[in-house]
Design a protein around this motif. Structure first.
Motif, PDB file in Angstrom:
ATOM      1  N   GLU A 120      31.487 -21.125 -41.308  1.00  0.00           N
ATOM      2  CA  GLU A 120      30.119 -21.068 -40.796  1.00  0.00           C
ATOM      3  C   GLU A 120      30.027 -20.077 -39.644  1.00  0.00           C
ATOM      4  N   ASP A 121      28.796 -19.574 -39.436  1.00  0.00           N
ATOM      5  CA  ASP A 121      28.570 -18.635 -38.348  1.00  0.00           C
ATOM      6  C   ASP A 121      28.885 -19.295 -37.002  1.00  0.00           C
ATOM      7  N   ASP A 122      29.426 -18.502 -36.110  1.00  0.00           N
ATOM      8  CA  ASP A 122      29.821 -18.980 -34.788  1.00  0.00           C
ATOM      9  C   ASP A 122      29.316 -17.981 -33.759  1.00  0.00           C
ATOM     10  N   GLU A 123      28.541 -18.452 -32.800  1.00  0.00           N
ATOM     11  CA  GLU A 123      27.987 -17.563 -31.768  1.00  0.00           C
ATOM     12  C   GLU A 123      29.083 -16.883 -30.967  1.00  0.00           C
ATOM     13  N   ASP A 124      30.239 -17.521 -30.886  1.00  0.00           N
ATOM     14  CA  ASP A 124      31.350 -16.927 -30.137  1.00  0.00           C
ATOM     15  C   ASP A 124      32.163 -15.944 -30.973  1.00  0.00           C
ATOM     16  N   ASP A 125      31.821 -15.816 -32.252  1.00  0.00           N
ATOM     17  CA  ASP A 125      32.551 -14.902 -33.132  1.00  0.00           C
ATOM     18  C   ASP A 125      31.569 -14.139 -34.024  1.00  0.00           C
ATOM     19  N   MET A 142      31.618 -11.196 -35.045  1.00  0.00           N
ATOM     20  CA  MET A 142      32.260 -10.301 -36.000  1.00  0.00           C
ATOM     21  C   MET A 142      32.453 -10.987 -37.360  1.00  0.00           C
ATOM     22  N   ARG A 143      32.664 -12.308 -37.352  1.00  0.00           N
ATOM     23  CA  ARG A 143      32.836 -13.057 -38.603  1.00  0.00           C
ATOM     24  C   ARG A 143      31.609 -12.892 -39.495  1.00  0.00           C
TER      25      ARG A 143
END
Length: 273
Positions: A124-129, A131-132
């Motif tokens: 899942e999307d992660d605000e801290d990542d 680039m993912r």
């Protein structure tokens, strides 16, 4: 330490009958998914769904609600009968980026997880990542671009062939077959075509009377079924064939627009609520 064992649903898709037979068809997709699962050696395949078969496909542009197989997988996840889906690649989930992201978001919203045989888990999307998310969407963009370029090359090739006087589009008319992109007589059908024209010119029979006689005498149509007056009329009058083609194209465009408007109304209605 034991690894987590999930209940996964294999989700497959073919977009055309030709792809189902000659390209990356359902059996090849399933083999890749099961091979990946054997390699990781941890998950249990509890169900398999597919959109499209050897007779016809489901385009990667289709929205989630148009994908019966994918919707079935979502129901399994919602009912806690499965933990996620496993597809051969993101392109099999969806060919357009917007649809791809909608499928992923919907699965994650249900608490499900998404795996592909060529990548593994799509987290899942992660605000801290950020680039993912960017890398996943870039893969989707290039999938969409690749298919768009292929379609453009096919259109350009057909246009060029047509400009040079060759046969470029659609199913050959009755009495003809395409050989090396040229229309040539198909002898068994040509004999029936000559008979139709003879009955029309010499006996003055109309399309309905000819149709009735063809069916009574067991003369096969192009696809082996019963004759229809419209089909006979196209053979008698080539202009009728062109008029029918234009009418069919108009009807398809109207249906597509109606579907678009209906879907837009549903989305607007749900957002108001």
């Amino acid at each position: 330490m034991s690894r987590e064992r999930l209940r996964l649903i294999i989700a497959l898709r073919v977009s055309t009958a030709g792809q189902a037979v000659d390209g990356y068809g359902l059996p090849a997709q399933e083999r890749d998914c099961r091979a990946w699962n054997r390699a990781v050696g941890q998950h249990r395949i509890v169900h398999l769904v597919s959109d499209g078969d050897e007779k016809g496909g489901k385009t990667g542009k289709s929205t989630i609600d148009e994908r019966v197989g994918l919707m079935e997988a979502m129901e399994w996840i919602a009912d806690d009968r499965a933990d996620g889906i496993l597809a051969p690649n993101l392109d099999r989930l969806a060919r357009e980026l917007t649809v791809q992201e909608a499928v992923l978001a919907y699965t994650w919203a249900l608490g499900g997880r998404v795996f592909t045989a060529d990548h593994g888990e799509h987290l899942e999307d992660d605000e801290d990542d950020p680039m993912r998310t960017a890398m996943r969407q870039m893969r989707g963009v290039f999938h969409q671009l690749d298919r768009g370029l292929i379609r453009k090359r096919l259109r350009d090739g057909r246009d060029t062939k047509g400009e040079q006087g060759g046969y470029a589009f659609g199913a050959p008319p009755f009495g003809k077959q395409a050989v090396d992109n040229e229309l040539v007589d198909l002898d068994p059908e040509k004999e029936v075509e000559d008979l139709i024209l003879q009955w029309h010119d010499e006996e003055g029979l109309g399309a309905r009377a000819i149709c009735r006689r063809l069916n009574e005498e067991g003369k096969p149509s192009k696809r082996g079924g019963k004759w229809h007056p419209t089909t006979v009329a196209r053979i008698i009058d080539p202009a009728a064939r062109e008029a029918n083609r234009l009418r069919s194209a108009f009807d398809r465009a109207q249906k597509k627009e109606e579907t678009r408007r209906t879907r837009a109304s549903k989305i607007l209605g749900s957002s108001v609520r």
